[in-house]
Write an enzyme that holds these catalytic residues in place. Structure first.
Site, short mmCIF file in Angstrom:
data_model
loop_
_atom_site.label_atom_id
_atom_site.label_comp_id
_atom_site.label_asym_id
_atom_site.label_seq_id
_atom_site.Cartn_x
_atom_site.Cartn_y
_atom_site.Cartn_z
N ASP A 4 -10.09 5.91 16.42
CA ASP A 4 -10.83 7.07 15.88
C ASP A 4 -12.03 7.42 16.75
OD1 ASP A 4 -12.03 4.70 15.08
OD2 ASP A 4 -12.37 5.30 13.01
N ASP B 81 -3.27 4.15 5.27
CA ASP B 81 -2.40 3.92 4.12
C ASP B 81 -3.17 3.54 2.85
OD1 ASP B 81 -3.12 1.39 4.79
OD2 ASP B 81 -1.12 0.71 5.39
N ASP B 82 -4.52 3.59 2.91
CA ASP B 82 -5.30 3.43 1.68
C ASP B 82 -6.03 4.74 1.35
OD1 ASP B 82 -7.04 3.22 3.80
OD2 ASP B 82 -7.79 1.21 3.30
N ARG C 39 0.81 -1.23 0.00
CA ARG C 39 0.00 0.00 0.00
C ARG C 39 0.84 1.28 0.00
NH1 ARG C 39 -4.97 -0.60 4.25
NH2 ARG C 39 -5.78 -2.63 3.62
N HIS D 48 -13.42 4.03 2.15
CA HIS D 48 -14.00 2.99 1.30
C HIS D 48 -15.27 2.40 1.90
CE1 HIS D 48 -12.09 -0.06 3.86
NE2 HIS D 48 -10.97 0.63 3.74
N1 UDP Z 1 -3.35 -1.43 10.16
C1 UDP Z 1 -2.43 -1.54 11.18
N2 UDP Z 1 -2.15 -2.79 11.68
C2 UDP Z 1 -2.76 -3.91 11.19
C3 UDP Z 1 -3.69 -3.78 10.14
C4 UDP Z 1 -3.98 -2.51 9.65
O1 UDP Z 1 -1.86 -0.54 11.61
O2 UDP Z 1 -2.47 -4.99 11.67
C5 UDP Z 1 -3.60 -0.10 9.62
C6 UDP Z 1 -3.56 -0.07 8.11
O3 UDP Z 1 -2.25 0.12 7.67
C7 UDP Z 1 -4.49 1.08 7.80
C8 UDP Z 1 -5.51 1.04 8.93
O4 UDP Z 1 -4.91 0.28 9.98
O5 UDP Z 1 -3.82 2.32 7.82
C9 UDP Z 1 -6.82 0.40 8.52
O6 UDP Z 1 -6.59 -0.88 8.01
P1 UDP Z 1 -7.46 -1.50 6.83
O7 UDP Z 1 -7.56 -0.50 5.71
O8 UDP Z 1 -6.82 -2.81 6.47
O9 UDP Z 1 -8.84 -1.78 7.51
P2 UDP Z 1 -10.22 -0.99 7.54
O10 UDP Z 1 -10.37 -0.59 8.99
O11 UDP Z 1 -10.13 0.20 6.62
O12 UDP Z 1 -11.22 -1.96 7.08
MN MN Z 2 -9.03 0.66 4.88
#
Ligand code: UDP
Ligand code: MN
Length: 380
Positions: free
Chosen positions: A291, A202-203, A130, A315
Site C-alpha cells: 500500500d 479480506d477483513d 474470513r 481496524h
Molecule cells: N494476508 C496475506 N498473506 C498472509 C497474511 C495475510 O495475503 O500471509 C492478507 C490477508 O488476507 C489480508 C491482508 O493480507 O487481506 C492483511 O492481513 P491481516 O488483516 O491479517 O493483517 P493487518 O495488516 O490488517 O494487521
Molecule cells: Mn487486517
C-alpha cells in the site's frame, strides 16, 4: 498591437499574482526527519557493533516523523515496525482541509456494476476463517465486480464463485509476497478495461451502494486516488535511485486495510512503475509494503495527491466511533483488534456479538433486509 500587449501584460501580472497567492496559501512541506533520528534507527539496526546485518538496509529506513524512536534489535522486529499493526491510527488532524472529505458530491457519471473492479486480497489460510463471511454477505450481492486474489487452490471456493485468481505468490505475510499480489491485482484490472480499481483486504465489508455513489462523483478519466491514511503525516522513506545513491522521499498513502480506489486515468499513468514485473521492482526501491508503494507511485512519482476519504475504515481506528445512524453511508468497514481490544462497529443488529463478532452479518441485514437469512422481525 499595444492594446494586445497591454492585455497580455495584465494577464501575466494576474497570473503571477495568482501564483504568489497559491505559494503563500499552500501547505508548508512537512518537517524533515531529523538526521539524528534516521541515523539512530540505522545504528540500532546495525546492532551494537555497528556492522550492518544485511546489504541495502538503509533503504528500509522509513519512519513516520514524530513517531517514538525505538531500539530495533533484529530485521524481523524492524519489519514489524513497518507493518500496519504498528502504524499510528488516529484520524489525521486537519483531514477535512485536504482536497475532499469523501462526503458524497454531485454525480459526475452514473456507474454500473461492470465499471468497478474490486480486488479482495486473501490467503489460503483465511478462505474459511474470513472469506466465507464476505461471500455470504457483501460479495453475494456484487459478484460481478468482485475478484478474489489468493495464493492457493481451493475447490470449495472455486465452486462458490468464478472470480478467483490464484496469483501463485508466496503465502507469507512478507513485503514481497504482498507486493506480488498487488502487482497481479493491478495487471488484472488494466486487462479488465473497467473504470475504477478498488483494493480491499479480506477483513473489509464493502458497502457497494455507497462506493458507487462516491466513485460516481469523480470522473474516472481524471487522476483520482481515494482512501484513508493510517498515519497522521506523510511517511518518510529512502528511495534508491541507483546502485549507490539513495535520497529521502515523503508521501501520503492510503492504508490497504481500509481499502482504496484508483481511477482508470490514473492507473494507466502508473503503468511504467506498476505493470508487469515493475510493481515489485518499484516496491524494492523503497522497501515498504504494497500500500505504501501505491502511495509512492501516485504521490511521489506522479505528483497526484491522495484524496482523503473518511468513509473508508480499517481496524487501526476505533470502529465503535462510527455512528450507527451513518453506517449506510460508509464505504468500507473492518474488524479486528485495536489497542489490544476487540474492535468492530457498534450496531444493534439481529445477531448477538457472540454470533456475529465482526458485526458484518448485522450490517448486511441492515443494508439488505430482504436477504433470506436475515431475521424478518429485526428492528434497527
Ligand atoms: N494476508 C496475506 N498473506 C498472509 C497474511 C495475510 O495475503 O500471509 C492478507 C490477508 O488476507 C489480508 C491482508 O493480507 O487481506 C492483511 O492481513 P491481516 O488483516 O491479517 O493483517 P493487518 O495488516 O490488517 O494487521
Ligand atoms: Mn487486517
Amino acid at each position: 498591437m499595444l492594446k494586445r500587449c497591454g492585455r497580455r501584460l495584465l494577464l501575466a501580472l494576474a497570473g503571477a499574482l495568482l501564483a504568489c497567492l497559491l505559494v503563500l496559501t499552500a501547505d508548508p512541506p512537512p518537517p524533515p526527519v531529523p538526521a539524528e533520528r534516521g541515523r539512530r534507527a540505522l545504528r540500532s539496526l546495525a546492532g551494537p557493533s555497528g556492522a550492518a546485518t544485511a546489504p541495502g538496509l538503509e533503504a528500509a529506513a522509513a519512519v513516520a516523523p514524530g513517531a517514538p524512536v525505538r531500539e530495533v534489535h533484529s530485521l524481523s522486529e524492524y519489519f514489524s515496525l513497518l507493518t500496519r499493526s504498528r502504524r499510528d491510527a488516529g484520524p489525521p488532524p486537519g483531514g477535512a482541509s485536504r482536497p475532499a472529505d469523501g462526503r458524497p458530491r454531485p454525480p459526475a457519471e452514473p456507474l454500473a456494476a461492470r465499471d468497478v473492479f474490486i480486488a479482495v486480497k486473501t490467503t489460503k489460510k483465511f478462505h474459511r476463517a474470513r472469506l466465507d463471511l464476505l461471500l455470504e454477505t457483501w460479495i453475494s450481492r456484487h459478484e460481478e465486480m468482485t475478484f478474489i486474489f489468493t495464493d492457493g487452490e481451493d475447490e470449495a471456493l472455486a465452486r462458490r464463485t468464478g472470480h478467483v485468481v490464484n496469483t501463485n505468490c508466496s503465502a507469507a505475510h512478507s513485503r514481497q509476497a504482498l507486493s506480488c499480489k498487488m502487482a497481479v491485482e493491478y495487471d488484472r484490472f488494466i486487462e479488465s478495461g473497467r473504470k475504477w480499481f478498488c483494493h480491499v483486504d479480506d477483513d473489509n465489508y464493502v458497502n457497494v451502494r455507497a462506493l458507487l455513489r462516491l466513485l460516481g462523483s469523480y470522473p474516472h478519466t481524471q487522476d483520482i486516488y481515494l482512501g484513508k491514511p493510517s498515519l497522521d503525516r506523510p511517511i518518510q522513506a529512502t528511495e534508491r535511485v541507483s546502485e549507490n545513491t539513495v535520497r529521502p522521499v515523503h508521501f501520503w498513502f492510503a492504508t490497504g486495510g481500509a481499502g482504496f480506489c484508483i481511477s482508470r486515468g490514473l492507473a494507466l499513468k502508473m503503468s511504467p512503475w506498476a505493470s508487469g514485473g515493475h510493481f515489485m521492482s518499484t516496491a524494492e526501491r523503497i522497501r515498504l509494503p504494497d500500500d505504501c508503494t501505491i502511495g509512492y507511485i501516485v504521490e511521489a512519482l506522479l505528483g497526484v495527491p491522495l484524496v482523503r476519504c473518511g468513509l473508508f475504515h480499517s481496524h487501526l481506528e476505533n470502529l465503535q466511533q462510527v455512528p450507527a445512524s451513518e453506517l449506510h453511508e460508509q464505504v468500507t468497514l473492518s474488524y479486528g483488534m485495536f489497542e489490544n481490544k476487540r474492535n468492530a462497529v457498534h450496531i444493534k443488529g439481529p445477531f448477538s456479538v457472540e454470533a456475529d463478532p465482526s458485526r458484518f452479518r448485522s450490517v448486511h441485514c441492515h443494508l439488505y433486509p430482504d436477504t433470506p437469512w436475515c431475521p424478518r422481525t429485526a428492528i434497527f
